[in-house]
Design an enzyme around this catalytic site. Structure first.
Site, PDB file in Angstrom:
ATOM      1  N   CYS A 116      -7.712 -20.063  12.465  1.00  0.00           N
ATOM      2  CA  CYS A 116      -6.910 -18.849  12.223  1.00  0.00           C
ATOM      3  C   CYS A 116      -5.494 -18.964  12.762  1.00  0.00           C
ATOM      4  CB  CYS A 116      -7.593 -17.638  12.835  1.00  0.00           C
ATOM      5  SG  CYS A 116      -9.318 -17.502  12.398  1.00  0.00           S
ATOM      6  N   HIS A 256      -3.005 -11.709  14.006  1.00  0.00           N
ATOM      7  CA  HIS A 256      -4.165 -12.192  13.241  1.00  0.00           C
ATOM      8  C   HIS A 256      -5.127 -11.022  13.036  1.00  0.00           C
ATOM      9  CE1 HIS A 256      -7.596 -14.318  11.871  1.00  0.00           C
ATOM     10  NE2 HIS A 256      -8.192 -14.464  13.033  1.00  0.00           N
ATOM     11  N   ASN A 286     -11.381 -10.820   8.036  1.00  0.00           N
ATOM     12  CA  ASN A 286     -10.759 -11.995   8.649  1.00  0.00           C
ATOM     13  C   ASN A 286     -10.707 -13.117   7.601  1.00  0.00           C
ATOM     14  OD1 ASN A 286     -10.091 -14.288  10.066  1.00  0.00           O
ATOM     15  ND2 ASN A 286     -11.566 -13.968  11.722  1.00  0.00           N
TER      16      ASN A 286
HETATM   17  N1  ACO Z   1     -24.509  -4.763  11.950  1.00  0.00           N
HETATM   18  C1  ACO Z   1     -25.246  -4.120  12.882  1.00  0.00           C
HETATM   19  N2  ACO Z   1     -25.462  -4.619  14.108  1.00  0.00           N
HETATM   20  C2  ACO Z   1     -24.904  -5.798  14.409  1.00  0.00           C
HETATM   21  C3  ACO Z   1     -24.122  -6.505  13.494  1.00  0.00           C
HETATM   22  C4  ACO Z   1     -23.937  -5.955  12.223  1.00  0.00           C
HETATM   23  N3  ACO Z   1     -23.206  -6.548  11.264  1.00  0.00           N
HETATM   24  N4  ACO Z   1     -23.694  -7.636  14.076  1.00  0.00           N
HETATM   25  C5  ACO Z   1     -24.180  -7.649  15.319  1.00  0.00           C
HETATM   26  N5  ACO Z   1     -24.932  -6.533  15.520  1.00  0.00           N
HETATM   27  C6  ACO Z   1     -25.637  -6.138  16.743  1.00  0.00           C
HETATM   28  C7  ACO Z   1     -25.938  -7.315  17.619  1.00  0.00           C
HETATM   29  O1  ACO Z   1     -27.127  -7.939  17.184  1.00  0.00           O
HETATM   30  C8  ACO Z   1     -26.065  -6.662  18.960  1.00  0.00           C
HETATM   31  O2  ACO Z   1     -27.374  -6.132  19.083  1.00  0.00           O
HETATM   32  P1  ACO Z   1     -28.208  -6.343  20.433  1.00  0.00           P
HETATM   33  O3  ACO Z   1     -27.384  -5.671  21.500  1.00  0.00           O
HETATM   34  O4  ACO Z   1     -29.498  -5.671  20.097  1.00  0.00           O
HETATM   35  O5  ACO Z   1     -28.279  -7.825  20.597  1.00  0.00           O
HETATM   36  C9  ACO Z   1     -25.109  -5.470  18.903  1.00  0.00           C
HETATM   37  O6  ACO Z   1     -24.797  -5.292  17.531  1.00  0.00           O
HETATM   38  C10 ACO Z   1     -23.826  -5.678  19.678  1.00  0.00           C
HETATM   39  O7  ACO Z   1     -23.354  -7.005  19.449  1.00  0.00           O
HETATM   40  P2  ACO Z   1     -22.044  -7.506  20.136  1.00  0.00           P
HETATM   41  O8  ACO Z   1     -21.867  -8.950  19.794  1.00  0.00           O
HETATM   42  O9  ACO Z   1     -21.992  -7.116  21.559  1.00  0.00           O
HETATM   43  O10 ACO Z   1     -20.952  -6.639  19.382  1.00  0.00           O
HETATM   44  P3  ACO Z   1     -19.421  -6.601  19.643  1.00  0.00           P
HETATM   45  O11 ACO Z   1     -19.021  -5.220  19.918  1.00  0.00           O
HETATM   46  O12 ACO Z   1     -18.988  -7.685  20.599  1.00  0.00           O
HETATM   47  O13 ACO Z   1     -18.859  -6.981  18.227  1.00  0.00           O
HETATM   48  C11 ACO Z   1     -17.965  -8.855  17.015  1.00  0.00           C
HETATM   49  C12 ACO Z   1     -19.188  -8.216  17.629  1.00  0.00           C
HETATM   50  C13 ACO Z   1     -17.411  -7.908  15.970  1.00  0.00           C
HETATM   51  C14 ACO Z   1     -18.364 -10.152  16.378  1.00  0.00           C
HETATM   52  C15 ACO Z   1     -16.915  -9.068  18.116  1.00  0.00           C
HETATM   53  O14 ACO Z   1     -17.497  -9.746  19.197  1.00  0.00           O
HETATM   54  C16 ACO Z   1     -15.740  -9.876  17.639  1.00  0.00           C
HETATM   55  O15 ACO Z   1     -14.938  -9.410  16.862  1.00  0.00           O
HETATM   56  N6  ACO Z   1     -15.570 -11.090  18.170  1.00  0.00           N
HETATM   57  C17 ACO Z   1     -14.427 -11.929  17.825  1.00  0.00           C
HETATM   58  C18 ACO Z   1     -14.658 -12.575  16.491  1.00  0.00           C
HETATM   59  C19 ACO Z   1     -13.401 -13.247  16.054  1.00  0.00           C
HETATM   60  O16 ACO Z   1     -12.325 -12.706  16.225  1.00  0.00           O
HETATM   61  N7  ACO Z   1     -13.463 -14.432  15.480  1.00  0.00           N
HETATM   62  C20 ACO Z   1     -12.230 -15.012  15.095  1.00  0.00           C
HETATM   63  C21 ACO Z   1     -12.231 -16.331  14.732  1.00  0.00           C
HETATM   64  S1  ACO Z   1     -12.918 -16.677  13.189  1.00  0.00           S
HETATM   65  C22 ACO Z   1     -12.313 -18.200  12.720  1.00  0.00           C
HETATM   66  O17 ACO Z   1     -11.567 -18.854  13.437  1.00  0.00           O
HETATM   67  C23 ACO Z   1     -12.817 -18.715  11.434  1.00  0.00           C
END
Ligand code: ACO
Length: 329
Positions: A116, A256, A286
């Site tokens: 990214c 980003h 993204n």
């Molecule tokens: N729908 C419903 N529930 C979900 C989903 C979904 N799509 N995805 C995850 N959950 C659940 C998880 O299983 C978890 O449940 P649990 O507590 O029972 O295990 C709960 O939601 C919370 O999960 P978290 O991972 O804590 O959620 P968070 O608030 O951290 O959000 C996210 C997750 C959106 C992925 C966040 O961590 C994020 O944005 N991270 C950065 C990702 C990123 O920016 N990547 C960039 C690079 S990509 C590249 O370079 C190609």
């Protein structure tokens, strides 16, 4: 960068595929819901490439528009850089495929892999080549088809990604304008937090790698989130320092587009009001290397920058990597 010839953006173009995948479409595919996706990420929909479209096809459409807006054709280019983690194939590079399609005969062409952050890495590379006098006009494209490396049975990742391309022509600009500073960096130690394990020389494609889903994006979302919030802050402070500016000089912030919560944390750190921040993650999700140029080009199309405005771009991604730039439009 002060005594070098001024280099900036002289043409812009973008392209997203027609097909839209909404949150409610995803509700039918995995155990998720619109409320979770919007509240945790800000994403409402994303564009998905047609089966016969590859990354070079998306890049080509964006490139044609960028060339047109610069008043150029392919034959005016002497360098093409495509930032992507989803090239059409391992080789030839997607940039070489484009070089041929654009009629950029003889132009140097290569792909750049910084996930990214790739577009900002590409801008820094093109700017250096032009400032040194080696080249005059470069096409820098961020393009990705993340849908091709996304596991649509994994709710942790499949809601996050989309496809698209953004392109700019980089060349000499009037004195006082153009790029003022870059801050690029990497933390290779965090590479395994965000990766595709299979398909390279370490773990070549096999029936086993396919069965074990080693050709899809693996991401430790929580750790990547922490990294993102940290480096979006440090990189913006550092690039402004290098440019001899501070946060009050920023007219438009182009981050980003991974997660609206990451963007909000950067906004708070820079104390920027909403009208100075470009957010389109709701429409495109993204799109990796395409994310920053899609946001930049859309802002340009909407007339959100005027000549002389200071534009701050910053991204983070797999590698782990980050890249920030200060540009006087
Ligand atoms: N729908 C419903 N529930 C979900 C989903 C979904 N799509 N995805 C995850 N959950 C659940 C998880 O299983 C978890 O449940 P649990 O507590 O029972 O295990 C709960 O939601 C919370 O999960 P978290 O991972 O804590 O959620 P968070 O608030 O951290 O959000 C996210 C997750 C959106 C992925 C966040 O961590 C994020 O944005 N991270 C950065 C990702 C990123 O920016 N990547 C960039 C690079 S990509 C590249 O370079 C190609």
């Amino acid at each position: 960068m002060n005594n070098l010839r001024p280099v900036g953006i002289i043409g812009t173009g973008k392209y997203v595929p027609e097909k839209i995948l909404t949150n409610s479409d995803l509700e039918k595919m995995v155990d998720t819901n619109d409320e979770w996706i919007v509240s945790r990420t800000g994403i409402k929909e994303r564009h998905i490439a047609a089966p016969d479209q590859a990354t070079s096809d998306l890049a080509y459409e964006a490139a044609l528009k960028a060339l047109e807006s610069a008043g150029m054709t392919g034959s005016d280019l002497d360098l093409i850089i495509v930032a992507t983690i989803t090239p059409d194939s391992s080789f030839p590079s997607t940039a070489c495929i484009l070089q041929d399609k654009l009629g950029a005969k003889g132009a140097a062409a290569f792909d750049l892999s910084a996930a990214c952050s790739g577009f900002v890495y590409g801008l820094a590379t093109a700017t250096s080549f032009i400032q040194s006098g080696m080249y005059n006009n470069a096409l820098v494209i961020g393009a990705d088809c993340l849908s091709r490396i996304t596991d649509y049975t994994d709710r942790n990742t499949c809601v996050l990604f989309g496809d698209g391309a953004g392109a700019v022509v980089v060349g000499e600009v009037p004195e006082g304008r153009g790029f003022k500073a870059f801050d690029l960096g990497a933390e290779g130690a965090g590479g395994s937090l965000l990766q595709i394990e299979g398909g390279g020389s370490r773990l070549p494609a096999s029936a086993e790698t396919v069965e074990n889903k080693k050709h899809y994006i693996y991401m430790n979302g929580r750790e990547v989130f922490k990294f993102a919030v940290r480096v979006m802050g440090t990189a913006t402070v550092e690039v402004l320092r290098k440019a001899g500016m501070d946060r009050t000089d920023v007219d438009l912030f182009v981050p980003h587009q991974a997660n609206v919560r990451i963007i909000q944390s950067a906004m708070q750190r820079l104390e920027l009001p909403e009208e100075k921040v470009v957010v389109n993650v709701d429409k495109y999700a993204n799109t990796s290397a395409a994310s920053i140029p899609l946001a930049l080009v859309e802002a340009a199309e909407e007339g959100r920058m005027k000549a002389g405005d200071t534009v701050l771009m910053v991204g983070f991604g797999g590698g782990l990597t980050w890249g920030a730039s200060v540009l006087v439009w």
